[in-house]
Design a protein around this motif. Structure first.
Motif, PDB file in Angstrom:
ATOM      1  N   THR A  36     -13.798  84.312 -22.861  1.00  0.00           N
ATOM      2  CA  THR A  36     -13.830  84.185 -21.415  1.00  0.00           C
ATOM      3  C   THR A  36     -12.735  83.260 -20.937  1.00  0.00           C
ATOM      4  N   ALA A  37     -12.035  83.699 -19.866  1.00  0.00           N
ATOM      5  CA  ALA A  37     -11.040  82.865 -19.203  1.00  0.00           C
ATOM      6  C   ALA A  37     -11.468  82.719 -17.767  1.00  0.00           C
ATOM      7  N   SER A  38     -11.981  81.576 -17.422  1.00  0.00           N
ATOM      8  CA  SER A  38     -12.513  81.404 -16.074  1.00  0.00           C
ATOM      9  C   SER A  38     -11.406  81.293 -15.061  1.00  0.00           C
ATOM     10  N   GLY A  39     -11.750  81.484 -13.795  1.00  0.00           N
ATOM     11  CA  GLY A  39     -10.758  81.457 -12.734  1.00  0.00           C
ATOM     12  C   GLY A  39     -10.130  80.099 -12.530  1.00  0.00           C
ATOM     13  N   THR A  73      -8.337  86.859 -14.007  1.00  0.00           N
ATOM     14  CA  THR A  73      -8.791  85.655 -13.334  1.00  0.00           C
ATOM     15  C   THR A  73      -7.958  85.411 -12.083  1.00  0.00           C
ATOM     16  N   VAL A  74      -8.349  84.417 -11.312  1.00  0.00           N
ATOM     17  CA  VAL A  74      -7.544  84.026 -10.151  1.00  0.00           C
ATOM     18  C   VAL A  74      -6.160  83.581 -10.604  1.00  0.00           C
ATOM     19  N   ASP A  75      -6.107  82.859 -11.729  1.00  0.00           N
ATOM     20  CA  ASP A  75      -4.804  82.417 -12.241  1.00  0.00           C
ATOM     21  C   ASP A  75      -3.923  83.594 -12.623  1.00  0.00           C
ATOM     22  N   GLU A 105      -4.230  81.234  -1.797  1.00  0.00           N
ATOM     23  CA  GLU A 105      -5.364  80.914  -2.659  1.00  0.00           C
ATOM     24  C   GLU A 105      -6.660  81.544  -2.147  1.00  0.00           C
ATOM     25  N   GLU A 106      -6.889  81.468  -0.841  1.00  0.00           N
ATOM     26  CA  GLU A 106      -8.098  82.077  -0.271  1.00  0.00           C
ATOM     27  C   GLU A 106      -8.084  83.582  -0.464  1.00  0.00           C
ATOM     28  N   ARG A 107      -6.923  84.185  -0.287  1.00  0.00           N
ATOM     29  CA  ARG A 107      -6.800  85.643  -0.467  1.00  0.00           C
ATOM     30  C   ARG A 107      -7.096  86.038  -1.912  1.00  0.00           C
ATOM     31  N   LEU A 108      -6.559  85.275  -2.864  1.00  0.00           N
ATOM     32  CA  LEU A 108      -6.743  85.620  -4.274  1.00  0.00           C
ATOM     33  C   LEU A 108      -8.192  85.439  -4.714  1.00  0.00           C
ATOM     34  N   VAL A 109      -8.845  84.383  -4.212  1.00  0.00           N
ATOM     35  CA  VAL A 109     -10.259  84.174  -4.546  1.00  0.00           C
ATOM     36  C   VAL A 109     -11.099  85.328  -4.014  1.00  0.00           C
ATOM     37  N   TYR A 110     -10.807  85.776  -2.792  1.00  0.00           N
ATOM     38  CA  TYR A 110     -11.543  86.900  -2.195  1.00  0.00           C
ATOM     39  C   TYR A 110     -11.264  88.193  -2.955  1.00  0.00           C
ATOM     40  N   LEU A 111     -10.002  88.385  -3.345  1.00  0.00           N
ATOM     41  CA  LEU A 111      -9.629  89.576  -4.115  1.00  0.00           C
ATOM     42  C   LEU A 111     -10.340  89.564  -5.473  1.00  0.00           C
ATOM     43  N   HIS A 112     -10.338  88.441  -6.144  1.00  0.00           N
ATOM     44  CA  HIS A 112     -11.008  88.304  -7.436  1.00  0.00           C
ATOM     45  C   HIS A 112     -12.495  88.620  -7.311  1.00  0.00           C
ATOM     46  N   ASP A 113     -13.131  88.139  -6.221  1.00  0.00           N
ATOM     47  CA  ASP A 113     -14.558  88.375  -5.997  1.00  0.00           C
ATOM     48  C   ASP A 113     -14.842  89.864  -5.819  1.00  0.00           C
ATOM     49  N   ARG A 114     -13.967  90.561  -5.093  1.00  0.00           N
ATOM     50  CA  ARG A 114     -14.169  92.003  -4.879  1.00  0.00           C
ATOM     51  C   ARG A 114     -13.957  92.794  -6.159  1.00  0.00           C
ATOM     52  N   ILE A 115     -12.973  92.406  -6.956  1.00  0.00           N
ATOM     53  CA  ILE A 115     -12.716  93.111  -8.222  1.00  0.00           C
ATOM     54  C   ILE A 115     -13.923  93.015  -9.143  1.00  0.00           C
ATOM     55  N   GLY A 118     -17.163  94.805  -7.971  1.00  0.00           N
ATOM     56  CA  GLY A 118     -17.122  96.261  -7.861  1.00  0.00           C
ATOM     57  C   GLY A 118     -16.870  96.756  -6.452  1.00  0.00           C
ATOM     58  N   ARG A 119     -16.451  95.850  -5.536  1.00  0.00           N
ATOM     59  CA  ARG A 119     -16.237  96.246  -4.143  1.00  0.00           C
ATOM     60  C   ARG A 119     -14.767  96.514  -3.825  1.00  0.00           C
ATOM     61  N   TYR A 120     -13.913  96.345  -4.807  1.00  0.00           N
ATOM     62  CA  TYR A 120     -12.479  96.557  -4.563  1.00  0.00           C
ATOM     63  C   TYR A 120     -12.181  98.047  -4.428  1.00  0.00           C
ATOM     64  N   ARG A 121     -11.412  98.406  -3.424  1.00  0.00           N
ATOM     65  CA  ARG A 121     -11.025  99.796  -3.192  1.00  0.00           C
ATOM     66  C   ARG A 121      -9.500  99.893  -3.123  1.00  0.00           C
TER      67      ARG A 121
END
Length: 483
Positions: A36-39, A73-75, A105-115, A118-121
C-alpha cells in the motif's frame, strides 16, 4: 550495448536506473509486490512501492496483479499532472494545464476520491485533425485534462509490469528508448548481420481498428485488478466529440491519448512481437531481425524464401486480430550488401529504398574503403511538408521585428536538426536550411517598399546571428549502441 530501460516511475529522474541490450533482454536494475502507498507518501516512497511491482513482474512472468489501483495515490496523480505537456490543447472540458493548477491539491484529492470510490467518469475525446505530408488528415483525440492525469498515472503503474514483458526490439513510446535507438538498431542489423531482404510493413489504420475485446484479454493476462480494468474500458468507450456531436467508439483508441501508446504496445506485444519471436526461432531457415516502433516496423531477412513465407503468415496473423497490412505501403525489397551486385547482374538497376521513422534508407558504399553501408536522408515529402508549414507560419509573422523572426526561424532549424541531423544526412539538412533562409529573404523583401533594398551583406549578418549552421548531432549508430 544499447542503453537500458529506465526503471520505477518517480517525479525525479535521479531515481531511474540504467537499461538493457538491443535485441535480447537483460535484467534492468532498479525498477521493481504490491504494497500500500497512501496518498500522504512522498515521491520516493511511491517510487519504491512501484519498484516492488516491477520486481514482482520480473520474478514471475505469469503473475497477475490483483491490487494495483491503490498505487494511484494523490502523490502519483501530482507526478502525472507535472509530467503532462503544459501547452497542449484543451479537451472537451476546455481546461488547460495552468488553469487546473489553480487549487491543484484540492482538485487532486477530489479526483483521487472519485477514482477510488468508483465515481470517476471519463469524458469523450475532442476530435482534432493533423495534416499529413500526402495532403490527407490524421484524426487525433484530445482528452480532457483530468482524463490525461488519470491516464498518465495508470501508465506509470502499468509500465512497471509491461517494461518487464516487452521485448528488446520494441522501441515505441518506452522509457529510455527513442526513434533514434530504433533507427540505429536497424542500421546495425543491415550492415553487420546477414540481411539481404527487407520487409517494410505498415498496418492499415492500426489505432482506428484495434479491437477492444482482444485488448482487454491481453491486459487481463497480467492485470487482474477489476478496478483498473474498468478504468481502461472507460477510456476506450468514452467516445469522440466533434463539433458538439458525440459518437460511440467500439474499436480503436484515440491517437493522442496519453494511454494509447501503452495500449498499442500491449496489443502488438501479444499479436506481433511474441509471434515473430517464435516464428524466427522455429520456422526461419536463416537470420531474421525486427525493429518495431509502435505500429511501424521493419524486418530484415537472410533468405528471400523466409521473407516471402513470413509475409504471407503475417497477413493471416494480423487478420485473426482485426488488423491488416496496408497493400500499398507494405513492400518486400532486396536490400543489403549484395543487393547492388545481384540487381546489376539481373539488369534491374540500383537497389530500391525504403522509409522508416522519417528517413529514406538506401544502399551505398563507404568513402574510406568502398565497403557496404546504409545511408539515411530526410524523406523528401516530409521535408517539403515542413517547408510549406514554415512558409505559411512566416506569412503570419511577417510584421514582427526582424529579431523576433530570426529567433523563431533559428528555433525551427535547430528543432529540425535535433531529429534529422544524423550522419550521411548533411546534404538534406543544408538544403532545408537554404530554403528557410531563401523564404525569409523573400518575405522581408516583399513586406515593404523599403524591404526591396535589403542587401545580401546586411541579410547575411542576420543569418550568422540567428540561423545556426548545419551540425551533425547524432553519433554513428554503432557508436551509440557500442556494438
Amino acid at each position: 550495448m544499447k542503453r537500458t530501460n529506465k526503471g520505477a516511475q518517480s517525479c525525479s529522474k535521479r531515481d531511474q536506473p540504467p537499461a538493457e541490450s538491443v535485441e535480447k533482454r537483460t535484467v534492468a536494475e532498479g525498477n521493481l509486490a504490491q504494497t500500500t502507498a497512501s496518498g500522504t507518501q512522498g515521491p520516493r516512497v511511491a517510487s519504491s512501492a512501484l519498484g516492488r511491482v516491477r520486481e514482482a513482474a520480473r520474478r514471475d512472468a505469469r503473475q497477475r496483479f490483483t491490487n494495483l489501483l491503490h498505487h494511484v495515490t494523490v502523490d502519483l496523480l501530482r507526478c502525472a499532472y507535472k509530467a503532462l505537456k503544459r501547452d497542449a490543447a484543451a479537451g472537451v472540458d476546455e481546461v488547460t494545464w495552468r488553469e487546473y493548477g489553480k487549487g491543484l491539491e484540492e482538485r487532486l484529492v477530489y479526483l483521487h476520491d472519485r477514482i477510488h470510490g468508483g465515481r470517476y467518469r471519463a469524458k469523450p475525446s475532442k476530435r482534432g485533425w493533423i495534416p499529413k505530408p500526402d495532403g490527407r488528415q490524421r484524426p487525433i483525440g484530445i482528452a480532457a485534462l483530468e482524463d490525461k492525469i488519470v491516464q498518465k498515472a495508470l501508465v506509470m503503474v502499468l509500465e512497471q509490469i509491461y517494461e518487464e514483458d516487452f521485448l528488446g526490439f520494441s522501441y515505441g513510446f518506452r522509457p529510455g528508448k527513442s526513434q533514434h535507438h530504433a533507427l540505429d538498431a536497424l542500421y546495425v542489423a543491415i550492415t553487420q548481420r546477414k540481411v539481404s531482404w527487407v520487409l517494410d510493413a505498415d498496418i492499415r489504420g492500426f489505432f482506428d481498428t484495434l479491437r477492444h475485446g482482444w485488448l482487454m484479454k491481453f491486459v487481463e493476462h497480467r492485470v487482474a485488478d477489476p478496478r483498473v480494468q474498468r478504468l481502461i474500458r472507460k477510456f476506450l468507450r468514452a467516445g469522440v466529440s466533434e463539433d458538439g456531436q458525440w459518437s460511440k467508439t467500439e474499436v480503436g483508441t484515440p491517437q493522442g491519448a496519453v494511454i494509447s501508446p501503452l495500449l498499442a504496445n500491449i496489443y502488438l506485444h501479444y499479436v506481433l512481437d511474441l509471434w515473430v519471436h517464435g516464428w524466427r526461432d522455429h520456422q526461419a531457415k536463416g537470420e531474421v531481425y525486427i525493429i518495431r516502433y509502435c505500429d511501424d516496423f521493419v524486418l530484415g531477412f537472410q533468405y528471400q524464401a523466409d521473407a516471402q513465407r513470413f509475409q504471407g503468415a503475417l497477413a493471416q496473423r494480423l487478420e485473426k486480430f482485426g488488423l491488416a497490412l496496408h497493400p500499398d505501403k507494405t513492400r518486400l525489397i532486396e536490400f543489403g550488401r549484395f543487393a547492388a551486385t545481384n540487381r546489376k547482374n539481373r539488369g534491374q538497376g540500383k537497389p530500391e529504398t525504403f522509409d522508416f521513422l522519417g528517413f529514406t534508407h538506401y544502399c551505398s558504399k563507404r568513402r574510406s574503403d568502398g565497403g557496404f553501408t546504409v545511408r539515411r536522408k530526410t524523406i523528401a515529402k516530409k521535408m517539403r511538408a515542413k517547408l510549406k508549414k514554415v512558409k505559411q507560419d512566416l506569412r503570419h509573422k511577417i510584421c514582427l521585428p526582424v529579431a523576433s523572426q530570426g529567433r523563431w526561424l533559428g528555433s525551427v532549424v535547430r528543432g529540425h536538426m535535433q531529429y534529422y541531423a544524423v550522419p550521411t544526412n548533411a546534404e538534406a539538412l543544408n538544403a532545408f536550411r537554404r530554403q528557410v533562409i531563401r523564404m525569409w529573404l523573400n518575405a522581408l523583401r516583399r513586406r515593404s517598399q523599403k524591404g526591396r533594398n535589403l542587401t545580401w551583406e546586411r541579410f547575411e549578418s542576420w543569418i550568422d546571428k540567428w540561423i545556426p549552421p548545419v551540425r551533425i548531432v547524432h553519433p554513428y549508430p554503432n557508436q551509440r549502441l557500442r556494438v
